[in-house]
Design a protein around this motif. Structure first.
Motif, PDB file in Angstrom:
ATOM      1  N   VAL A 830       0.840  -1.205   0.000  1.00 51.06           N
ATOM      2  CA  VAL A 830       0.000   0.000   0.000  1.00 51.06           C
ATOM      3  C   VAL A 830       0.872   1.250   0.000  1.00 51.06           C
ATOM      4  O   VAL A 830       0.560   2.243  -0.668  1.00 51.06           O
ATOM      5  N   LYS A 831       1.987   1.197   0.708  1.00 44.51           N
ATOM      6  CA  LYS A 831       2.862   2.368   0.767  1.00 44.51           C
ATOM      7  C   LYS A 831       3.566   2.594  -0.559  1.00 44.51           C
ATOM      8  O   LYS A 831       3.656   3.731  -1.055  1.00 44.51           O
ATOM      9  N   VAL A 832       4.068   1.504  -1.169  1.00 43.54           N
ATOM     10  CA  VAL A 832       4.784   1.642  -2.438  1.00 43.54           C
ATOM     11  C   VAL A 832       3.842   2.071  -3.552  1.00 43.54           C
ATOM     12  O   VAL A 832       4.185   2.883  -4.414  1.00 43.54           O
ATOM     13  N   LEU A 833       2.608   1.543  -3.542  1.00 42.31           N
ATOM     14  CA  LEU A 833       1.636   1.865  -4.587  1.00 42.31           C
ATOM     15  C   LEU A 833       0.726   3.015  -4.161  1.00 42.31           C
ATOM     16  O   LEU A 833      -0.465   3.025  -4.445  1.00 42.31           O
ATOM     17  N   THR A 834       1.304   4.003  -3.479  1.00 39.88           N
ATOM     18  CA  THR A 834       0.499   5.137  -3.009  1.00 39.88           C
ATOM     19  C   THR A 834      -0.203   5.836  -4.165  1.00 39.88           C
ATOM     20  O   THR A 834      -1.315   6.340  -4.016  1.00 39.88           O
ATOM     21  N   GLY A 835       0.444   5.872  -5.340  1.00 39.20           N
ATOM     22  CA  GLY A 835      -0.161   6.557  -6.477  1.00 39.20           C
ATOM     23  C   GLY A 835      -1.468   5.956  -6.931  1.00 39.20           C
ATOM     24  O   GLY A 835      -2.255   6.613  -7.623  1.00 39.20           O
ATOM     25  N   VAL A 836      -1.744   4.698  -6.569  1.00 39.53           N
ATOM     26  CA  VAL A 836      -3.015   4.079  -6.932  1.00 39.53           C
ATOM     27  C   VAL A 836      -4.144   4.646  -6.089  1.00 39.53           C
ATOM     28  O   VAL A 836      -5.300   4.692  -6.515  1.00 39.53           O
ATOM     29  N   PHE A 837      -3.807   5.106  -4.872  1.00 36.66           N
ATOM     30  CA  PHE A 837      -4.831   5.536  -3.930  1.00 36.66           C
ATOM     31  C   PHE A 837      -4.952   7.050  -3.927  1.00 36.66           C
ATOM     32  O   PHE A 837      -3.953   7.770  -3.832  1.00 36.66           O
ATOM     33  N   ASP A 838      -6.167   7.537  -4.027  1.00 38.15           N
ATOM     34  CA  ASP A 838      -6.441   8.963  -3.940  1.00 38.15           C
ATOM     35  C   ASP A 838      -7.778   9.127  -3.203  1.00 38.15           C
ATOM     36  O   ASP A 838      -8.826   8.853  -3.767  1.00 38.15           O
ATOM     37  N   PRO A 839      -7.708   9.574  -1.946  1.00 39.55           N
ATOM     38  CA  PRO A 839      -6.541   9.971  -1.150  1.00 39.55           C
ATOM     39  C   PRO A 839      -5.823   8.768  -0.565  1.00 39.55           C
ATOM     40  O   PRO A 839      -6.387   7.670  -0.539  1.00 39.55           O
ATOM     41  N   PRO A 840      -4.575   8.971  -0.093  1.00 38.63           N
ATOM     42  CA  PRO A 840      -3.859   7.858   0.545  1.00 38.63           C
ATOM     43  C   PRO A 840      -4.622   7.388   1.784  1.00 38.63           C
ATOM     44  O   PRO A 840      -5.219   8.191   2.493  1.00 38.63           O
ATOM     45  N   PRO A 841      -4.609   6.083   2.052  1.00 40.00           N
ATOM     46  CA  PRO A 841      -5.387   5.573   3.188  1.00 40.00           C
ATOM     47  C   PRO A 841      -4.728   5.895   4.521  1.00 40.00           C
ATOM     48  O   PRO A 841      -3.501   5.872   4.648  1.00 40.00           O
ATOM     49  N   ALA A 842      -5.559   6.188   5.512  1.00 39.32           N
ATOM     50  CA  ALA A 842      -5.055   6.377   6.870  1.00 39.32           C
ATOM     51  C   ALA A 842      -4.793   5.034   7.529  1.00 39.32           C
ATOM     52  O   ALA A 842      -3.833   4.860   8.280  1.00 39.32           O
ATOM     53  N   THR A 843      -5.660   4.065   7.268  1.00 38.89           N
ATOM     54  CA  THR A 843      -5.517   2.716   7.799  1.00 38.89           C
ATOM     55  C   THR A 843      -5.840   1.711   6.702  1.00 38.89           C
ATOM     56  O   THR A 843      -6.527   2.038   5.732  1.00 38.89           O
ATOM     57  N   LEU A 844      -5.351   0.517   6.862  1.00 37.81           N
ATOM     58  CA  LEU A 844      -5.643  -0.543   5.913  1.00 37.81           C
ATOM     59  C   LEU A 844      -7.029  -1.108   6.193  1.00 37.81           C
ATOM     60  O   LEU A 844      -7.461  -1.204   7.341  1.00 37.81           O
ATOM     61  N   ALA A 845      -7.725  -1.466   5.130  1.00 37.66           N
ATOM     62  CA  ALA A 845      -9.021  -2.127   5.267  1.00 37.66           C
ATOM     63  C   ALA A 845      -8.787  -3.636   5.340  1.00 37.66           C
ATOM     64  O   ALA A 845      -8.125  -4.200   4.467  1.00 37.66           O
ATOM     65  N   VAL A 846      -9.296  -4.266   6.377  1.00 37.31           N
ATOM     66  CA  VAL A 846      -9.066  -5.695   6.604  1.00 37.31           C
ATOM     67  C   VAL A 846     -10.376  -6.453   6.378  1.00 37.31           C
ATOM     68  O   VAL A 846     -11.330  -6.285   7.134  1.00 37.31           O
TER      69      VAL A 846
END
Length: 884
Positions: A830-846
């Motif tokens: 998730v950190k490396v592929l930050t560009g996929v996420f807009d906005p970046p996530p605060a927490t991971l969805a489990v």
């Protein structure tokens, strides 16, 4: 001989052959499915980019150039389907009289459209009310003038008398930003917002209005609006290059007489970056699964390694030459590879049919054949590495005498001696730190530049972590099994009784096969967990992006200058609405910089929209909202403004805002309380968030800029329709579904739900196979050991206990360590592929339900394999030894 060999394989080694074929089929089907999906996704991105553009090109004719000559040049350009001239002119004001009161706007724009314009460009204008032709008024202008179809307004041109026109209809301009762009200017020089006041006139009326007697021909600008045909390459990058080169060619052929506003190229420019991210997703999510399936196949083949060496020795004794034995190994590898490849293609086609309604996942015939060929080649490569290579190695290195001797204890592996596992983990951490920095870009696609680049070395972080963690786990398993006999004996005593010591000794002696089973199960579980968490987080943030843009499930945006009080929220409580939240919208100067200013109710804003902690800095969302409530003069400021003005918490900010009573700017003191990065309905650049009660007090107005309606996440479109029917054209009503389709990137537009189901299903199968199949084959190879143990006096209950102890050890260790590795991989992905996420996530969805199902399936497969072996061990020892 060949026929007899094949018959013997099918009869005596059917289980191992089927398991090998299944492992190859999993690898082939996963690559075929993901590869076909990737190709179809790129084509979908291109198609969506083309559909998202109302006017492909806006060719602006330069002053002094002949518009008719430019029009002819455009129409002769290859790929142009239609081209029509459109007139642009500026007005001084629009005026209308309603109920005895005159309403006058500021400067505006006048467009002259040919009769066939709406047919050629159907998405450029959206009808709201009245006729579809004649004089059309933009919705915002109609609201400002309080005008409706049938009313008469006055158009005032600079230096001319007002010209009356009768309004025939009210329309919306969905792509006003591109329609009123400054053609040829870079993105940073474009207008910050389209004009509020717009009138659309028929071309004949526009020409008469712009006649020399009225104002002079130089007052109008001519643009040629172009619709291109849809014949573009499927890949967004190739389509971008094609469109951009055609635009440059047109500008060159007009010899500087026109400039092309390439709206289509801009859309494809964004799509090509999304296509690269889709390719990265394929590599991150698909390749590990294929490698894991290949490792599972190798483990299955290795489980019968001792039996294979014995068979090779027997064939040598009976007179077969090494070349003939090698030919039989090639035949076995070829049969398993081809069978597994064809089975894998069938599984991929079935998965595509179920999830996407197409066996090819929507890809073209050529791409489908290409990926099928590559996948089958992969299957043959896996069969060669897992089946043929070990057989040839044993044929060269092992003699008949070696087979008859007791197995010698293998020394420590070279990678353990040099500490390769620790080196890989350290390297993974270093790469991750470098690739997740604030200034790091995984995909670099400079605007307007044909070349794009991907920093593939960022893959090293997750890859090295996965490999290093597997080797470290292997090392730890060998250490525990070699030196932890007392602990193993205590753990196995409830199931094996007096044979607990013998069970511990067996586990210690078989530590290498056990370590292999534990590592495979852990890697499979980590793959399932990281894939599931990434997909769940992706869906979560795609929804958050739509929520940020629209504001809530349904949003009612009031026109600028409207004095709508918060009490109007009661009229919006239509069926399906749970909560209505008013939000003020003002503008404020900080120094000479004009920014949006939003007034919110800190105590109730979260009742209509979601605020993530990632939207803020200097405190959580709850903390900063509480700060606004406790200190009404607090202000949340963008990070750019904090840096520009060197602000510290508690500093006083003097903003200039308009006083509604005097209509003049007044200085209002605020106190800097925190940083806001994102906020519902707010723009991407700098803005402020304040307490609405304080803002209403200092400006003398509690007028609302937008109402946020919470529907509980359901029936957004139905509720929006009810609200629109109630309000008419007096306000703009948008719903989350509409906004999601409009603002979602071409990456989020791809049907990832079906792909997710396929990936997660493969992950479950791999998890079950990694534990169950390998254990079952390993136990099957030990039937002789169980039979001898029975002859020596072991009871059936003790034998079952021995088998179940091994199964439970593999399940517990594999699931626990797999969860740990999967968590670390999820954080890194998730950190490396930050560009996929807009906005970046605060927490991971489990996704807890899926992960529990995966763990249950893996544990059930391992225990089922153990129970099946235990049931087989209850056969009479004499019969078992006779069969062996």
């Amino acid at each position: 001989m060949i026929g007899a060999w094949i018959f013997g394989l099918a009869r005596h080694r059917a289980g191992r052959l089927l398991a090998t074929v299944a492992g190859i089929a999993l690898a082939v089907s996963l690559i075929a499915a993901l590869g076909s999906f990737l190709t179809a996704s790129k084509a979908t991105m291109t198609q969506r980019a083309v559909r998202s553009v109302a006017v492909d090109w806006q060719v602006e004719v330069h002053s002094g150039a002949d518009p008719q000559a430019m029009l002819a040049a455009v129409r002769n350009t290859p790929g142009v389907r239609a081209a029509v001239p459109v007139g642009f002119a500026r007005s001084s004001a629009f005026t209308a009289t309603a109920a005895g009161t005159a309403q006058t706007t500021g400067p505006g724009m006048i467009l002259g459209l040919p009769d066939q314009y709406r047919t050629l460009f159907p998405d450029a204008i959206r009808q709201l009310t009245g006729k579809t032709s004649g004089v059309l008024l933009a919705q915002q202008t109609a609201s400002n003038l309080h005008a409706a179809p049938g009313d008469t307004i006055q158009i005032t041109l600079p230096g001319a008398l007002p010209h009356p026109v009768r309004i025939d209809g009210v329309v919306d301009l969905p792509q006003a930003d591109s329609l009123f762009q400054t053609v040829g200017a870079p993105s940073q020089s474009q207008p910050s917002a389209p004009p509020d006041n717009v009138v659309l006139l028929p071309a004949s009326l526009f020409t008469s209005l712009m006649a020399p007697s009225a104002q002079g021909p130089a007052a109008a600008t001519t643009q040629i609006h172009v619709a291109r045909d849809g014949r573009l390459p499927a890949d967004p990058a190739a389509a971008f290059t094609t469109v951009t080169r055609a635009a440059h060619n047109l500008e060159a052929r007009t010899s500087g007489g026109a400039t092309v506003g390439d709206n289509l190229g801009a859309a494809l420019d964004a799509a090509r970056q999304d296509a690269l991210y889709a390719q990265l997703l394929f590599l991150f999510l698909g390749v590990p699964g294929a490698l894991l399936a290949a490792a599972l196949t190798a483990a299955v083949a290795a489980a019968g390694g001792e039996r294979r060496r014995q068979e090779q020795g027997l064939l040598r004794i009976r007179g077969l030459r090494p070349g003939q034995i090698a030919g039989l190994a090639v035949l076995e590898a070829g049969l398993t590879g081809i069978t597994g490849g064809l089975l894998g293609l069938g599984i991929a086609a079935l998965a595509g049919r179920i999830a996407f309604g197409s066996a090819s996942f929507g890809a073209g015939a050529g791409a489908t054949v290409l990926w099928a060929g590559l996948s089958v080649a992969l299957g043959l490569a896996v069969a060669t590495a897992a089946v043929l290579a070990p057989a040839l190695r044993d044929l060269r290195a092992v003699t008949v005498a070696d087979i008859r001797r007791p197995a010698r204890r293998a020394g420590s592996a070279w990678w353990r001696r040099i500490g390769l596992d620790f080196a890989l983990l350290i390297a993974s951490w270093l790469v991750f730190r470098a690739s997740s920095g604030n200034q790091y870009a995984l995909v670099l696609a400079p605007e307007g530049v044909a070349s794009i680049s991907v920093s593939y070395w960022a893959f090293l972080g997750p890859a090295l972590l996965w490999t290093g963690a597997a080797l470290l786990l292997w090392r730890l398993c060998l250490l525990v099994l070699a030196h932890g006999r007392p602990l193993l004996a205590r753990m196995s005593r409830p199931l094996t009784g007096t044979l607990s010591g013998a069970t511990a000794a067996t586990l210690s002696r078989r530590r290498r096969p056990l370590a292999r089973s534990i590592v495979l199960l852990a890697l499979a579980v980590s793959f399932a967990l990281s894939t599931a968490v990434f997909n769940a987080t992706y869906r979560q943030q795609a929804e958050a992006d739509a929520q940020l843009t629209n504001g809530a499930d349904v949003t009612v945006t009031e026109p600028p200058g409207a004095q709508v009080p918060p009490s109007a929220a009661h009229s919006l409580s239509v069926p399906g609405v749970r909560h209505v939240e008013p939000v003020q919208h003002r503008f404020a100067y900080i120094g000479t910089d004009l920014q949006d200013l939003y007034g919110v109710r800190p105590d109730t804003i979260t009742g209509a929209t979601a605020l993530q902690d990632a939207y803020f800095s200097g405190g959580s969302a709850r903390t900063l909202m509480n700060r606004l409530a406790q200190h009404p003069d607090s202000l949340l400021v963008s990070a750019e403004t904090v840096a520009d003005f060197q602000l510290s918490p508690g500093d006083t900010l003097n903003l200039k805002v308009q006083d509604n009573r005097t209509k003049a700017l007044r200085t209002v003191p605020f106190h800097y309380a925190g940083i806001v990065k994102e906020f519902p309905t707010a723009p991407k650049d700098s803005f402020f968030v304040a307490n609405s009660s304080y803002l209403a007090q200092v400006t003398g107005s509690d007028a609302v800029g937008a109402f946020l309606l919470d529907t509980g996440g359901t029936r957004q479109q139905a509720v929006a329709a009810l609200v629109h029917d109630r309000l008419g054209t007096s306000a703009t009503v948008t719903d989350l579904t509409q906004t999601r389709n409009r603002v979602g990137s071409s990456l989020t537009s791809v049907d990832l739900s079906g792909l997710t189901r396929i990936e997660l299903a493969f992950a479950v199968i791999l998890s079950a196979g990694a534990g169950g199949i390998v254990l079952a084959l390993g136990l099957a190879e030990r039937r002789r050991t169980f039979a001898i143990t029975t002859v020596l006096g072991a009871t059936p209950r003790q034998l079952r206990g021995m088998v179940l102890t091994e199964a439970l050890l593999i399940a517990a260790a594999g699931l626990a360590t797999g969860a740990l590795i999967g968590w670390a991989l999820s954080e890194m992905l998730v950190k490396v592929l930050t560009g996929v996420f807009d906005p970046p996530p605060a927490t991971l969805a489990v996704p807890g339900t899926y992960l529990a199902l995966t763990a249950l399936c893996a544990a059930a497969a391992v225990i089922a394999a153990g129970l099946n072996a235990a049931r087989g061990s209850s056969r009479p020892a004499v019969e078992e030894l006779r069969d062996l």
